[in-house]
Design an enzyme around this catalytic site. Sequence first.
Site, PDB file in Angstrom:
ATOM      1  CB  SER A  71      23.576  38.836 106.622  1.00 24.43           C
ATOM      2  OG  SER A  71      24.441  38.288 105.666  1.00 24.43           O
ATOM      3  CG  ASP A 114      21.344  40.129  99.037  1.00 26.70           C
ATOM      4  OD1 ASP A 114      22.573  40.262  98.886  1.00 26.70           O
ATOM      5  OD2 ASP A 114      20.825  39.755 100.107  1.00 26.70           O
ATOM      6  CG  HIS A 143      23.434  41.554 101.846  1.00 20.93           C
ATOM      7  ND1 HIS A 143      22.811  40.323 101.926  1.00 20.93           N
ATOM      8  CD2 HIS A 143      24.325  41.600 102.871  1.00 20.93           C
ATOM      9  CE1 HIS A 143      23.315  39.658 102.958  1.00 20.93           C
ATOM     10  NE2 HIS A 143      24.225  40.407 103.541  1.00 20.93           N
TER      11      HIS A 143
END
Length: 247
Positions: A102, A198, A228
């Site tokens: 991320s 996600d 995610h």
Amino acid sequence: MAETTGRLDRGDGTHLAWARLEGDGPTVVFLAGFRSDMEGSKALALRDWCAAQGQSFLRFDYAGHGTSDDAFENGCIGRWAEDAAIVLDKLTTGPLVLVGSSMGGWISLLLSRRMPERIQALLGIAAAPDFTEDLMWPHFSAEQQQALLRDGIIHLDSPYGPPVPITLRLIEDGKDQRVLNAPLPFSGPVRLLQGMRDAEVPWQTAIRIADHIASSDTKVVLIKDGDHRLSRDEDIATLTNTLEELL
């Protein structure tokens, strides 16, 4: 293979927590996400996999994350990228494979511009470059934008825990740290793992990264039912198999 741990002064009295495995190079470095830390399931799974392979591995917490010093709201993308650069400079030698989850994917791309001679490969897990500009600010309500400009901070509800403080500094610094507004010169192997379910980062972001990066050895792996976090057993297997290929 035993893991060693410690705390590194970033130079201003702020101490960053880290954990390291000594082993064969290149050193695999895990870069955690926004509000995440080095105790997450992906970080620990990579540690265990590297230990079994005799591979050098490093994980750490940015300032204001995990057990490192400072308050989260004092940080921003540029400062956390600086934390990463300091840790890599002080605790590693030789080539590196960066695994960025991320926000960690954004930081890995910033590091690829800063120290291209040391980075052998990049592995992104739901990499989220430019998220403050692309995924945060445009989606704030007019009231939230006004409150942020007026007060310098707002708090957003989070599905992962307590409300998250978002500062004006984070948003403004994020503009300066953007990487998808120009070509990315990195030429080493790049692998991008991205879930199509996600809810935080659109899967098209991985395609944008691939389009901007110079490397001809770039592969995007879309996981149709992946979220995610990509932390299910099958996602971890995809992650370690991809890392093995890069090594």
